[in-house]
Design an enzyme around this catalytic site. Structure first.
Site, PDB file in Angstrom:
ATOM      1  N   ALA A  67       9.975  -2.280  -4.844  1.00 47.11           N
ATOM      2  CA  ALA A  67      10.940  -3.145  -4.176  1.00 47.11           C
ATOM      3  C   ALA A  67      11.380  -4.226  -5.158  1.00 47.11           C
ATOM      4  CB  ALA A  67      10.333  -3.760  -2.924  1.00 47.11           C
ATOM      5  N   GLY A 112       7.167   0.380  -3.282  1.00 52.85           N
ATOM      6  CA  GLY A 112       8.098   1.046  -2.390  1.00 52.85           C
ATOM      7  C   GLY A 112       8.490   2.430  -2.853  1.00 52.85           C
ATOM      8  N   GLU A 115       5.746   4.658  -1.709  1.00 52.05           N
ATOM      9  CA  GLU A 115       5.893   4.773  -0.255  1.00 52.05           C
ATOM     10  C   GLU A 115       7.050   5.692   0.117  1.00 52.05           C
ATOM     11  OE1 GLU A 115       4.328   0.494   1.351  1.00 52.05           O
ATOM     12  OE2 GLU A 115       5.944   0.481  -0.124  1.00 52.05           O
ATOM     13  N   GLU A 135       0.907  -3.855  -5.040  1.00 47.04           N
ATOM     14  CA  GLU A 135       1.379  -5.069  -4.364  1.00 47.04           C
ATOM     15  C   GLU A 135       0.368  -6.210  -4.393  1.00 47.04           C
ATOM     16  OE1 GLU A 135       3.751  -1.709  -2.416  1.00 47.04           O
ATOM     17  OE2 GLU A 135       1.730  -1.996  -3.231  1.00 47.04           O
TER      18      GLU A 135
END
Length: 261
Positions: A67, A112, A115, A135
């Site tokens: 992200a 992300g 994910e 993260e």
């Protein structure tokens, strides 16, 4: 097709390819990319004749590097919640497509990006691919499904180790723990993904959709309850023309002509 700045959706007969193209940011996910990804998932769902989707990143460096930290840095609680909810909505829409989705991971798949790969049915990885949920190094936890889809994919122990340490692993390790299905020479990644997609496209599309539905809904249920879903799904296939065509073609020793009916 809709005009999008960072997400390309290309349809070639039964095969669709979704490419995230924000190469100057290593294809990082910001609010716009997530919205475009969600829109593309909704569009491909309603595109008649699509039987498999490949998701990949543009360029040779990244699938999705994560992200966009520059966008997240100043978020307040309510903004962070909305950002995570938008990511979940987009990935849920991708995961819920009634046909298989293959992640062709061509480089960094971190945060992300990992994910996003996990929201796909399975993962083909370039030998250059790198996976991780780093993260915690930023003082946060995965927010787009990493704490949940990862443990369902690789098991509790491997998932906890990856999330707690923020470790970044290579393609071979991803294969070993079950995160990736295949590791391929970098230049052969898309060819292999397309070949598998072509194989899937020859199968009964209603049967594939039902198999995906039953497998998704049965995950996490007691075995007897999950098996009951399978019985219902199996029986329901016998109300379709595809079942009749598939079995007749087998008996006649010819290729079936499925019509998704």
């Amino acid at each position: 097709m809709a005009n999008r700045s960072y997400v390309r959706l290309e349809i070639d007969g039964a095969l669709a390819t979704l490419t995230i193209d924000r190469q100057d940011k290593l294809n990082a996910l910001n609010a716009q990319v997530i919205a475009e990804l969600h829109g593309a998932a909704q569009e491909v769902r309603t595109t008649r004749g699509v039987r498999c989707l490949i998701v990949t990143g543009a360029g040779d460096k990244a699938f999705v590097a994560g992200a966009d930290i520059s966008e997240m840095k100043e978020m307040r609680l309510d903004q962070a919640r909305a950002f995570a909810q938008a990511g979940h909505a987009a990935f849920d829409a991708l995961e819920a497509l009634p046909f298989p989705v293959i992640a062709a991971v061509n480089g960094f798949a971190l945060g992300g990006g990992c994910e996003l790969a996990l929201a796909c049915d399975f993962v083909y990885a370039s030998e250059k691919a790198k996976f991780g949920q780093p993260e915690v190094k930023l003082g946060v936890i995965p927010g787009f499904g990493g704490t949940q889809r990862l443990l369902r994919r690789v098991g509790n122990a491997h998932a906890r180790e990856l999330v707690y340490t923020g470790a970044i692993i290579g393609a071979d390790e991803a294969l070993r723990i079950g995160l990736a299905n295949r590791v391929l020479p970098h230049g052969e990644l898309m060819t292999a993904a397309r070949a598998t997609a072509a194989t899937i496209a020859q199968m009964g599309p209603l049967a594939i959709a039902e198999a995906k539905k039953v497998m998704r809904e049965g995950e996490g249920r007691l075995l007897r309850d999950a098996n009951a879903l399978e019985v219902d799904g199996f029986a329901g296939c016998f109300e379709t023309d595809d079942q009749k065509e598939g079995m007749q073609a087998f008996l006649e020793k010819r290729a079936p002509a499925f019509k998704a009916e």
